[in-house]
Design a protein around this motif. Structure first.
Motif, PDB file in Angstrom:
ATOM      1  N   ASN A 142     -20.473  -0.582  -2.423  1.00  0.00           N
ATOM      2  CA  ASN A 142     -19.380  -1.175  -3.974  1.00  0.00           C
ATOM      3  C   ASN A 142     -18.405  -1.853  -3.372  1.00  0.00           C
ATOM      4  OD1 ASN A 142     -21.372  -0.940  -5.798  1.00  0.00           O
ATOM      5  ND2 ASN A 142     -20.590   1.024  -6.205  1.00  0.00           N
ATOM      6  N   SER A 143     -17.833  -0.711  -2.434  1.00  0.00           N
ATOM      7  CA  SER A 143     -15.922  -1.393  -1.938  1.00  0.00           C
ATOM      8  C   SER A 143     -16.616  -2.007  -0.979  1.00  0.00           C
ATOM      9  CB  SER A 143     -15.405   0.644  -2.018  1.00  0.00           C
ATOM     10  OG  SER A 143     -15.500   0.939  -3.088  1.00  0.00           O
ATOM     11  N   ARG A 173     -21.278  -3.316  -7.717  1.00  0.00           N
ATOM     12  CA  ARG A 173     -20.305  -3.234  -9.331  1.00  0.00           C
ATOM     13  C   ARG A 173     -19.185  -3.745  -8.073  1.00  0.00           C
ATOM     14  NH1 ARG A 173     -18.812   0.710 -10.334  1.00  0.00           N
ATOM     15  NH2 ARG A 173     -19.142   2.628  -9.188  1.00  0.00           N
ATOM     16  N   SER A 185     -17.028  -5.463  -2.889  1.00  0.00           N
ATOM     17  CA  SER A 185     -15.951  -5.963  -3.221  1.00  0.00           C
ATOM     18  C   SER A 185     -14.596  -6.340  -2.284  1.00  0.00           C
ATOM     19  CB  SER A 185     -15.359  -4.797  -3.928  1.00  0.00           C
ATOM     20  OG  SER A 185     -16.647  -3.895  -5.557  1.00  0.00           O
ATOM     21  N   SER A 201     -11.043  -1.365  -0.946  1.00  0.00           N
ATOM     22  CA  SER A 201     -11.231  -2.929  -2.017  1.00  0.00           C
ATOM     23  C   SER A 201     -10.157  -3.479  -1.624  1.00  0.00           C
ATOM     24  CB  SER A 201     -11.841  -3.233  -2.670  1.00  0.00           C
ATOM     25  OG  SER A 201     -11.283  -2.720  -4.012  1.00  0.00           O
ATOM     26  N   VAL A 237     -15.312  -3.463  -7.445  1.00  0.00           N
ATOM     27  CA  VAL A 237     -14.045  -2.182  -8.011  1.00  0.00           C
ATOM     28  C   VAL A 237     -13.119  -2.591  -7.601  1.00  0.00           C
ATOM     29  CG1 VAL A 237     -16.570  -0.776  -8.278  1.00  0.00           C
ATOM     30  CG2 VAL A 237     -15.366  -0.606  -5.608  1.00  0.00           C
ATOM     31  N   PHE A 238     -11.969  -1.464  -7.470  1.00  0.00           N
ATOM     32  CA  PHE A 238     -11.218  -1.861  -7.537  1.00  0.00           C
ATOM     33  C   PHE A 238     -10.068  -0.821  -6.953  1.00  0.00           C
ATOM     34  CE2 PHE A 238     -11.587  -5.158 -10.098  1.00  0.00           C
ATOM     35  CZ  PHE A 238     -11.474  -6.119  -9.706  1.00  0.00           C
ATOM     36  N   ASN A 239     -10.427  -0.797  -5.454  1.00  0.00           N
ATOM     37  CA  ASN A 239      -9.580   0.643  -5.115  1.00  0.00           C
ATOM     38  C   ASN A 239      -9.225   0.572  -4.333  1.00  0.00           C
ATOM     39  OD1 ASN A 239     -11.841   0.438  -2.865  1.00  0.00           O
ATOM     40  ND2 ASN A 239     -12.875   1.758  -4.372  1.00  0.00           N
TER      41      ASN A 239
END
Length: 285
Positions: A170-171, A60, A174, A67, A62-64
């Motif tokens: 994921n991070s 996935r 991303s 990332s 992800v926007f955190n």
């Protein structure tokens, strides 16, 4: 697959990854484009490769914090490295960027309050001495600026590693994708400002940079980082600064200066030895 088998496969992937990273200087020197344009199109193509891998692997986007920060500093690393390659020798650019572990050490002490060991201080001093030797060669303003930008690339890379040190898959992936996209957003529009002649050689060079030198290696890195032991990753990372100037010398005839060559040996030897020693020591708080 057994744990030993997984580690061996990861080590092989890291060897391939570092070897492919090392060909950057060849094609950057061949392209008659502005460095920002090269970085932009290289990352645009690499982003397509990474995105295709993420779709295939069902990773996935992800926007955190992890990332986004890793994406920003990865982009700064790419832009600084390509610019440095145009302003100084490829050997200088890649070896000075290889100072990232020293910056990680310093930032960890300043930000995370981790304690220094005597060996840590020694490797910082020895590395700084090696870096200083780079500035004894080629005192033209261009080379001086290129060396400084290459050191900045090492700093940016260090911050990128720190922000993704504990990130999940994921991070992490991303962040890699965002780093390429941010670089493309900065660099691609520059093609309308700076002369960007299009030829068969230029197209093949940028495709090689985007797919073979950047896209595929970062996919391999994302796969290998799970199973590659820290010591192996540290040592295998030295393949890039060792091979990069060799490829450029063979294909472009560019050779580092005498002092830069000595400085490069000192920097690589100091950081590699430190990585071996550090991996064998108990962690301190």
């Amino acid at each position: 697959m057994t744990e030993t088998g997984t580690q061996k496969r990861s080590i092989i992937m890291m060897v391939i990854c570092a070897s492919l990273w090392s060909i950057a200087g060849i094609f950057i020197k061949l392209l008659p484009w502005n460095p920002l344009v090269i970085a932009g199109f290289r990352s645009l193509i690499a982003a397509c490769v990474v995105f295709a891998f993420m779709l295939y692997s069902k990773i996935r986007i992800v926007f955190n914090r992890d990332s986004l920060l890793s994406g920003v500093f990865m982009s700064l690393t790419f832009l600084a490295f390509v610019t440095a390659n145009k302003l100084t020798t490829s050997a200088n650019a890649i070896v000075l960027q290889f100072t990232a572990p020293v910056f990680i050490l310093i930032l960890s002490a300043l930000v995370y309050k981790q304690r220094f060991r005597k060996a840590d201080i020694i490797v910082v001093l020895v590395t700084l001495f090696g870096i200083a030797l780079f500035f004894f060669d080629q005192f033209s303003p261009g080379n001086l600026l290129g060396n400084c930008i290459a050191i900045c690339a090492g700093l940016f890379m260090a911050v990128m590693f720190l922000t993704t040190g504990h990130a999940d898959e994921n991070s992490r992936m991303s962040g890699i994708l965002l780093g390429h996209l941010f670089t493309a957003l900065v660099g691609v529009p520059m093609a309308f400002i700076f002369p960007t002649p299009v030829s068969t050689g230029a197209v093949l060079s940028i495709l090689a940079l985007g797919i073979v030198q950047l896209g595929i290696p970062y996919v391999l890195y994302g796969l290998a980082v799970k199973g590659c032991p820290p010591l192996a990753c540290s040592l295998l990372g030295a393949i890039e600064p060792l091979l990069n100037p060799i490829w450029v010398f063979l294909f472009d005839g560019e050779a580092p200066g005498f002092y830069a060559l000595i400085g490069g040996v000192i920097v690589i030897a100091a950081i590699t030895s430190w990585c071996i020693w550090r991996d064998r020591q108990p962690q301190i708080q």
